[in-house]
Design an enzyme around this catalytic site. Structure first.
Site, PDB file in Angstrom:
ATOM      1  N   GLU A   1      36.364  45.441  50.437  1.00  0.00           N
ATOM      2  CA  GLU A   1      36.485  45.448  51.737  1.00  0.00           C
ATOM      3  C   GLU A   1      35.819  46.825  52.263  1.00  0.00           C
ATOM      4  OE1 GLU A   1      40.672  45.710  52.749  1.00  0.00           O
ATOM      5  OE2 GLU A   1      40.348  45.826  55.104  1.00  0.00           O
TER       6      GLU A   1
ATOM      7  N   ARG B   1      44.415  43.600  34.097  1.00  0.00           N
ATOM      8  CA  ARG B   1      45.498  43.054  33.918  1.00  0.00           C
ATOM      9  C   ARG B   1      45.284  41.405  33.427  1.00  0.00           C
ATOM     10  NH1 ARG B   1      46.336  45.843  38.197  1.00  0.00           N
ATOM     11  NH2 ARG B   1      45.495  44.419  39.585  1.00  0.00           N
TER      12      ARG B   1
END
Ligand code: AMP
Length: 177
Positions: free
Chosen positions: A102, A65
């Site tokens: 994560e 993006r």
């Protein structure tokens, strides 16, 4: 366009998608903003105006993006565009940087000849979350000979503290959550 108008456009045109791409994540979907000419141009104008035309030599867009935002910023600020891509996507010789997510790791790459020595480089992406992607990108720019002038994002997830990963860099966010 006033600051208030831009705030309202961002509130209206950035959509929260709960539990995407995984449970517990609220995905900031910018596709409604991109589809709205007034909102899209207002965002690009803000990015360009923060530094000003002629102050940057290259604008880096982070896959995917970031590409959509960085290319028009490059055009209007008077700079070249450089893609930073996920590992394995760039065709020529690259530098790579890995960083922790994560769960697991991610690797981003830039062409080793993307910059001239001392190029002033603006990094653009849609969202600053934990800051790992921006920090890895800044390191790639430095290794390739550029000088990072700042990091511009549409949305900063302030509760994740991503700014602390790019100490000493100007982080410019149009919307803080
Ligand atoms: P980070 O490295 O944690 O700062 O993550 C930033 C990158 O992941 C950016 O390229 C974003 O496009 C994407 N990202 C992270 N969190 C979100 C989110 N909540 N919504 C949309 N994109 C996100």
């Amino acid at each position: 366009m006033t600051g208030l108008d831009l705030d309202q456009l961002l509130q209206r045109r950035v959509r929260d998608i709960p539990d995407y791409p995984q449970p517990g994540v609220v995905f900031k979907d910018i596709t409604p903003l991109l589809a709205d000419h007034t909102a899209f141009t207002a965002v690009i104008d803000q990015f360009v105006g923060h530094y000003g035309a002629g102050t940057v030599d290259k604008v880096v867009g982070i896959e995917a993006r970031g590409f959509i935002l960085a290319a028009p910023v490059a055009y209007h600020i008077g700079a070249g565009f450089v893609p930073v891509r996920k590992k394995g996507k760039l065709p020529a010789a690259t530098y790579e940087e890995s960083y922790d997510l994560e769960y697991g790791q991610a690797t981003v790459e830039v062409h080793i000849d993307a910059f001239r020595p001392g190029d002033r480089v603006l990094i653009v992406d849609d969202v600053l979350a934990t800051g790992g992607t921006a920090a890895a990108t800044a390191e790639l720019v430095r290794r390739a000979g550029g000088v990072v002038v700042g990091v511009s994002v549409l949305i900063e997830l302030t509760f994740l503290g991503g700014r602390s990963k790019v100490p000493g860099l100007d982080v410019h966010a149009l919307m803080a959550v």
